[in-house]
Design a protein around this motif. Structure first.
Motif, mmCIF file in Angstrom:
data_model
loop_
_atom_site.group_PDB
_atom_site.id
_atom_site.type_symbol
_atom_site.label_atom_id
_atom_site.label_comp_id
_atom_site.label_asym_id
_atom_site.label_seq_id
_atom_site.Cartn_x
_atom_site.Cartn_y
_atom_site.Cartn_z
ATOM 1 N N ALA A 228 104.602 32.755 34.564
ATOM 2 C CA ALA A 228 104.654 32.558 36.018
ATOM 3 C C ALA A 228 103.263 32.622 36.626
ATOM 4 O O ALA A 228 102.929 31.856 37.540
ATOM 5 C CB ALA A 228 105.556 33.616 36.647
ATOM 6 N N ARG A 231 101.352 29.416 35.818
ATOM 7 C CA ARG A 231 101.878 28.279 36.584
ATOM 8 C C ARG A 231 101.729 28.462 38.090
ATOM 9 O O ARG A 231 102.021 27.546 38.859
ATOM 10 C CB ARG A 231 103.353 28.070 36.236
ATOM 11 C CG ARG A 231 103.613 27.699 34.791
ATOM 12 C CD ARG A 231 103.075 26.305 34.480
ATOM 13 N NE ARG A 231 103.734 25.290 35.260
ATOM 14 C CZ ARG A 231 104.837 24.645 34.877
ATOM 15 N NH1 ARG A 231 105.398 24.935 33.702
ATOM 16 N NH2 ARG A 231 105.370 23.714 35.634
ATOM 17 N N ASN A 233 103.548 30.380 39.936
ATOM 18 C CA ASN A 233 104.898 30.493 40.500
ATOM 19 C C ASN A 233 105.094 31.920 41.018
ATOM 20 O O ASN A 233 105.428 32.833 40.258
ATOM 21 C CB ASN A 233 105.937 30.151 39.428
ATOM 22 C CG ASN A 233 107.339 30.008 40.011
ATOM 23 O OD1 ASN A 233 107.683 30.667 40.988
ATOM 24 N ND2 ASN A 233 108.130 29.141 39.398
ATOM 25 N N VAL A 234 104.860 32.103 42.309
ATOM 26 C CA VAL A 234 104.926 33.444 42.897
ATOM 27 C C VAL A 234 106.333 34.019 42.801
ATOM 28 O O VAL A 234 106.521 35.199 42.477
ATOM 29 C CB VAL A 234 104.459 33.406 44.369
ATOM 30 C CG1 VAL A 234 104.609 34.785 45.007
ATOM 31 C CG2 VAL A 234 103.026 32.925 44.455
ATOM 32 N N THR A 235 107.334 33.186 43.084
ATOM 33 C CA THR A 235 108.715 33.669 43.055
ATOM 34 C C THR A 235 109.089 34.188 41.673
ATOM 35 O O THR A 235 109.655 35.279 41.533
ATOM 36 C CB THR A 235 109.677 32.538 43.463
ATOM 37 O OG1 THR A 235 109.376 32.132 44.798
ATOM 38 C CG2 THR A 235 111.121 33.007 43.397
ATOM 39 N N LEU A 236 108.773 33.417 40.644
ATOM 40 C CA LEU A 236 109.092 33.837 39.279
ATOM 41 C C LEU A 236 108.293 35.076 38.889
ATOM 42 O O LEU A 236 108.815 35.972 38.213
ATOM 43 C CB LEU A 236 108.810 32.696 38.302
ATOM 44 C CG LEU A 236 109.112 32.979 36.823
ATOM 45 C CD1 LEU A 236 110.576 33.356 36.638
ATOM 46 C CD2 LEU A 236 108.750 31.767 35.966
ATOM 47 N N GLU A 282 116.552 29.540 36.950
ATOM 48 C CA GLU A 282 117.671 28.713 37.404
ATOM 49 C C GLU A 282 118.998 29.067 36.738
ATOM 50 O O GLU A 282 119.973 28.319 36.854
ATOM 51 C CB GLU A 282 117.381 27.217 37.168
ATOM 52 C CG GLU A 282 116.092 26.720 37.800
ATOM 53 C CD GLU A 282 116.087 26.884 39.313
ATOM 54 O OE1 GLU A 282 117.167 26.818 39.919
ATOM 55 O OE2 GLU A 282 114.996 27.081 39.879
ATOM 56 N N GLY A 358 107.254 27.743 51.966
ATOM 57 C CA GLY A 358 107.313 28.156 50.574
ATOM 58 C C GLY A 358 108.719 28.531 50.157
ATOM 59 O O GLY A 358 109.681 28.436 50.929
ATOM 60 N N GLU A 359 108.830 28.989 48.914
ATOM 61 C CA GLU A 359 110.127 29.334 48.338
ATOM 62 C C GLU A 359 110.419 30.810 48.567
ATOM 63 O O GLU A 359 109.528 31.657 48.468
ATOM 64 C CB GLU A 359 110.116 29.034 46.838
ATOM 65 C CG GLU A 359 111.451 29.253 46.149
ATOM 66 C CD GLU A 359 111.378 28.932 44.668
ATOM 67 O OE1 GLU A 359 112.391 29.138 43.972
ATOM 68 O OE2 GLU A 359 110.305 28.489 44.210
#
Length: 410
Positions: A228, A231, A233-236, A282, A358-359
């Motif tokens: 994460a 990549r 990917n802050v959420t992950l 996911e 953002g997510e």
């Protein structure tokens, strides 16, 4: 530290006031029923039933719940009778019911609790009832075709309102207890010695197997976090790094407090953390059963914490005593309340993401997802309440002496 039972006693003038408030509530039952508001009629009737329990049980009409306390609990009923604050007042009444129930149980059964713990109990019950209400309303809409809920946002604002009402009611009741002249002050007792064998039950397998499994899962969480991070990917990263940090808490407790947690319980914590982190790939959306499994396992740990807190409070003070049924009930209520709090956090996360872009770090997937989470949280709680509390006796013993704020009232 205060005695909750000291609120009950024969006081003629106070009894007159209490019976006057009870009469007003009886009139409210009739008014709500005549107006077709049967839910409010039932809530108000429940207040009346609890209020008259004490004088009927003692066979003394002068022995009642304090008039000012009963009047305080009746305020949201009167506000609703005049059409005010329809979203908030139901949960304030639930808080009042919880408090009166705590007072009556303390006075008429083997259960004893301090005013401070009763206040916490009120907040927990209010949030837990909101969770049960959400599940019930959703089930009614789904099975009977009703339209009580307009959607996810309305449901979440109802849960937020319930949580806020519970906290406000708790603060008000705490202030009342601090200023009530009828609260007898007790000497704080020394923590009770451990009862019987306090060794924790263990999961299948030996300590070596547990430690290998824990290290393997920690390595997996580390790989997910690194992926994460690479990549961006802050959420992950949050959903994997946070659980990874949680898996190191047992080691921290051992170093800082000398508490060597059972290796089976450490594995339990690590499995729950890994399930949550893996769900960020996911899996929650792809497999409905995965979300249910993750929530049930996580809720079982929350249930264990709730049980440990209740047992620690009980051991800390001679003024607090619970029986097995109450502990089991408290565990389920505690998990429901925490579950509602978690859903509110997810809702807030989505709201913040919609504002700043953002997510969302914590995601919700609709009304059915919220209800499903609450249901399987309850499943995890029931498993622990019924069969697995022994795993948390060691934690309860360690918490004893560190829970003074939940028992003291000064």
């Amino acid at each position: 530290m205060g005695s909750l039972q000291s609120l009950i006693g024969p006081h003629r003038l106070d009894a007159l006031g209490a019976w006057a408030v009870t009469g007003i509530l009886v009139g409210g039952v009739g008014r709500f029923a005549a107006g077709g508001e049967f839910d409010w009629a039932v809530l108000t009737a429940l207040l009346v039933a609890i209020a008259v329990t004490v004088p009927f049980a003692t066979r003394d009409l002068e022995t009642t719940v304090p008039a000012e306390l009963l009047g305080l609990v009746a305020v949201p009923v009167l506000v609703r009778a005049f059409g005010g604050f329809p979203q908030v007042t139901p949960f304030l009444v639930v808080a009042g019911v919880a408090l009166l129930l705590a007072v009556v149980l303390d006075a008429g059964t083997s259960l004893t609790m301090t005013p401070r713990f009763a206040t916490v109990f009120v907040v927990i019950v209010t949030m837990a009832v909101a969770g049960v209400w959400a599940v019930g309303i959703y089930a009614t809409d789904t099975l009977l075709g009703t339209t009580f809920l307009d959607g996810q946002t309305e449901l979440m604002w109802d849960l937020v309102t319930a949580a806020g009402a519970g906290v406000v009611a708790g603060v008000v009741f705490e202030l009342y207890f601090e200023r009530s002249a009828r609260i007898a002050r007790l000497r704080v007792s020394d923590p009770d010695p451990p009862e019987g064998d306090q060794s924790e039950a263990s999961l299948p397998g030996n300590g070596t197997h547990h430690r290998i499994a824990v290290r393997t899962l920690q390595a997996l969480l580390g790989l997910i976090s690194a992926f994460a991070l690479v990549r961006g990917n802050v959420t992950l990263f949050v959903n994997s790094g946070g659980p990874l940090a949680i898996t190191f808490l047992p080691a921290l407790f051992r170093r800082e407090y000398g508490y060597a947690m059972d290796t089976g319980l450490v594995l339990w914590i690590t499995v729950a953390s890994t399930l949550h982190a893996a769900g960020a790939f996911e899996l929650y959306g792809a497999f409905g059963w995965y979300d249910s499994l993750a929530h049930a396992v996580s809720a079982s740990l929350v249930a264990g914490v709730g049980y440990a807190v209740a047992r620690a409070v009980e051991r800390h003070s001679g003024a607090v005593a619970f029986n097995r049924k109450f502990r089991a009930t408290f565990v389920v209520l505690f998990v429901l309340a925490v579950g509602v709090g978690w859903e509110i956090l997810e809702f807030a996360s989505g709201g913040i993401a919609s504002i700043i872009g953002g997510e969302a770090v914590l995601a919700q997937y609709g009304t059915s997802d919220i209800v499903n989470d609450l249901v399987f949280n309850t499943v995890g709680a029931l498993v622990v309440a019924g069969w697995s509390t022994a795993h948390f006796e060691g934690l309860a013993a360690r918490l004893t002496g560190r829970v003074g704020r939940l028992t003291s009232g000064d």
